[in-house]
Design a protein around this motif. Structure first.
Motif, mmCIF file in Angstrom:
data_model
loop_
_atom_site.group_PDB
_atom_site.id
_atom_site.type_symbol
_atom_site.label_atom_id
_atom_site.label_comp_id
_atom_site.label_asym_id
_atom_site.label_seq_id
_atom_site.Cartn_x
_atom_site.Cartn_y
_atom_site.Cartn_z
ATOM 1 N N ALA A 96 -29.489 32.449 40.509
ATOM 2 C CA ALA A 96 -29.072 31.336 40.502
ATOM 3 C C ALA A 96 -27.985 31.084 41.776
ATOM 4 O O ALA A 96 -27.264 32.072 42.151
ATOM 5 C CB ALA A 96 -28.202 30.819 39.261
ATOM 6 N N LEU A 97 -28.164 29.978 42.193
ATOM 7 C CA LEU A 97 -26.941 29.697 43.364
ATOM 8 C C LEU A 97 -26.231 28.313 43.009
ATOM 9 O O LEU A 97 -26.677 27.533 42.457
ATOM 10 C CB LEU A 97 -28.132 29.259 44.812
ATOM 11 C CG LEU A 97 -27.369 28.689 45.869
ATOM 12 C CD1 LEU A 97 -26.395 29.785 46.405
ATOM 13 C CD2 LEU A 97 -28.418 28.254 46.838
ATOM 14 N N GLY A 98 -24.983 28.352 42.959
ATOM 15 C CA GLY A 98 -24.152 27.381 42.557
ATOM 16 C C GLY A 98 -22.729 27.845 42.618
ATOM 17 O O GLY A 98 -22.162 28.831 42.900
ATOM 18 N N GLU A 99 -21.960 26.874 42.182
ATOM 19 C CA GLU A 99 -20.547 26.652 42.149
ATOM 20 C C GLU A 99 -19.973 27.563 40.915
ATOM 21 O O GLU A 99 -20.549 26.906 39.645
ATOM 22 C CB GLU A 99 -19.928 25.556 42.582
ATOM 23 C CG GLU A 99 -18.530 25.156 42.269
ATOM 24 C CD GLU A 99 -17.891 23.904 42.487
ATOM 25 O OE1 GLU A 99 -16.956 23.599 43.093
ATOM 26 O OE2 GLU A 99 -18.510 22.992 41.873
ATOM 27 N N SER A 100 -19.043 28.081 41.017
ATOM 28 C CA SER A 100 -18.465 28.426 39.625
ATOM 29 C C SER A 100 -16.917 28.026 39.582
ATOM 30 O O SER A 100 -16.202 27.828 40.706
ATOM 31 C CB SER A 100 -18.335 30.065 39.503
ATOM 32 O OG SER A 100 -19.681 30.559 39.544
ATOM 33 N N LEU A 101 -16.199 27.686 38.471
ATOM 34 C CA LEU A 101 -14.997 27.118 38.371
ATOM 35 C C LEU A 101 -14.145 27.560 37.311
ATOM 36 O O LEU A 101 -14.877 28.154 36.185
ATOM 37 C CB LEU A 101 -14.794 25.669 38.734
ATOM 38 C CG LEU A 101 -15.721 25.004 37.648
ATOM 39 C CD1 LEU A 101 -14.879 24.266 36.910
ATOM 40 C CD2 LEU A 101 -16.557 23.945 38.580
ATOM 41 N N VAL A 102 -13.122 27.343 37.188
ATOM 42 C CA VAL A 102 -12.207 27.758 35.935
ATOM 43 C C VAL A 102 -11.726 26.244 35.090
ATOM 44 O O VAL A 102 -11.591 25.385 35.905
ATOM 45 C CB VAL A 102 -10.723 28.323 36.285
ATOM 46 C CG1 VAL A 102 -9.892 28.612 35.079
ATOM 47 C CG2 VAL A 102 -11.038 29.613 36.958
ATOM 48 N N GLN A 103 -11.917 26.348 33.803
ATOM 49 C CA GLN A 103 -11.796 25.166 33.162
ATOM 50 C C GLN A 103 -10.644 25.614 32.044
ATOM 51 O O GLN A 103 -10.638 26.701 31.479
ATOM 52 C CB GLN A 103 -13.223 25.048 32.391
ATOM 53 C CG GLN A 103 -12.983 23.797 31.459
ATOM 54 C CD GLN A 103 -14.307 23.350 30.786
ATOM 55 O OE1 GLN A 103 -15.279 23.058 31.476
ATOM 56 N NE2 GLN A 103 -14.317 23.426 29.603
ATOM 57 N N PHE A 104 -9.921 24.467 32.041
ATOM 58 C CA PHE A 104 -8.530 24.726 31.144
ATOM 59 C C PHE A 104 -8.816 23.763 30.174
ATOM 60 O O PHE A 104 -8.914 22.503 30.186
ATOM 61 C CB PHE A 104 -7.399 24.329 31.996
ATOM 62 C CG PHE A 104 -6.990 25.508 32.890
ATOM 63 C CD1 PHE A 104 -6.236 26.562 32.404
ATOM 64 C CD2 PHE A 104 -7.338 25.205 34.156
ATOM 65 C CE1 PHE A 104 -6.051 27.619 33.263
ATOM 66 C CE2 PHE A 104 -6.926 26.328 35.177
ATOM 67 C CZ PHE A 104 -6.425 27.630 34.529
ATOM 68 N N ASN A 105 -9.235 23.883 28.856
ATOM 69 C CA ASN A 105 -9.267 23.185 27.790
ATOM 70 C C ASN A 105 -7.869 22.712 26.870
ATOM 71 O O ASN A 105 -7.343 23.899 26.590
ATOM 72 C CB ASN A 105 -10.186 23.492 26.710
ATOM 73 C CG ASN A 105 -11.786 23.782 27.179
ATOM 74 O OD1 ASN A 105 -11.968 22.923 28.235
ATOM 75 N ND2 ASN A 105 -12.425 24.826 26.816
ATOM 76 N N ALA A 106 -7.500 21.750 26.765
ATOM 77 C CA ALA A 106 -6.301 21.324 26.009
ATOM 78 C C ALA A 106 -6.440 22.034 24.549
ATOM 79 O O ALA A 106 -7.410 21.504 23.782
ATOM 80 C CB ALA A 106 -6.077 19.777 26.029
ATOM 81 N N VAL A 107 -5.457 22.614 23.921
ATOM 82 C CA VAL A 107 -5.398 23.103 22.647
ATOM 83 C C VAL A 107 -4.828 22.032 21.736
ATOM 84 O O VAL A 107 -5.385 21.960 20.655
ATOM 85 C CB VAL A 107 -4.549 24.589 22.482
ATOM 86 C CG1 VAL A 107 -4.583 24.936 21.300
ATOM 87 C CG2 VAL A 107 -5.457 25.571 23.578
#
Length: 122
Positions: free
Chosen positions: A12-23
Motif C-alpha cells: 500500500a502507498l499512503g499517509e500515516s498519522l497519529v490520532q488522539f481520541n478524547a477520553v
C-alpha cells in the motif's frame, strides 16, 4: 532460492498519522485526557491484512520526530507490517487528528498538519 527477496503479497502507498481520541466527554476545550493511536487508511488496511495472514508492506514517508517513530514502531513491531520501504524525512509534515465523540453516532474530527508549507525539492 538463496539471496531471493520475498515481496509482500500486498503493498500500500499512503499517509500515516497519529490520532488522539478524547477520553472524557464535553467540548474539546474541557478535555484533559486523550488516547494515542497510529492510523491512516492505508496503514489500517495493511494491519488488517497482516492480522488475516496476508503479508503486507507500506510505502510512506515519516518524520524523524516522535510521531514518525511511534507510527514506525506500531507498524513494524506491534503489527508485523513490512516497513522496508518506509523512508524517514526530517522535513516530512507531521499530521495528527483530534477526535471527540459528539453523540453515539457522530464524531468530531479535526486534522492538523505541522511543519510548515511543503517546499519543492530540487
Amino acid at each position: 532460492m538463496v539471496g531471493m527477496v520475498l515481496m509482500p503479497e500486498v503493498v500500500a502507498l499512503g499517509e500515516s498519522l497519529v490520532q488522539f481520541n478524547a477520553v472524557t466527554d464535553g467540548p474539546l476545550r474541557h478535555v484533559t485526557y486523550f488516547e494515542k493511536h497510529a492510523t491512516g487508511s492505508e496503514a489500517n488496511v495493511c494491519v488488517a491484512l497482516v492480522r488475516l495472514g496476508v503479508s503486507c508492506g507500506l510505502i510512506t514517508r515519516l518524520g524523524t520526530d516522535e510521531f514518525g517513530l511511534f507510527i514506525y514502531d506500531w507498524l513494524r513491531g506491534g503489527e508485523g507490517v513490512d516497513v522496508g520501504h518506509i523512508r524517514f524525512d526530517p522535513e516530512s509534515l507531521r499530521a495528527f487528528t483530534l477526535c471527540r465523540g459528539i453523540t453515539q453516532y457522530l464524531v468530531l474530527v479535526m486534522c492538523f498538519i505541522t511543519g510548515g508549507v511543503p517546499r519543492p525539492r530540487h
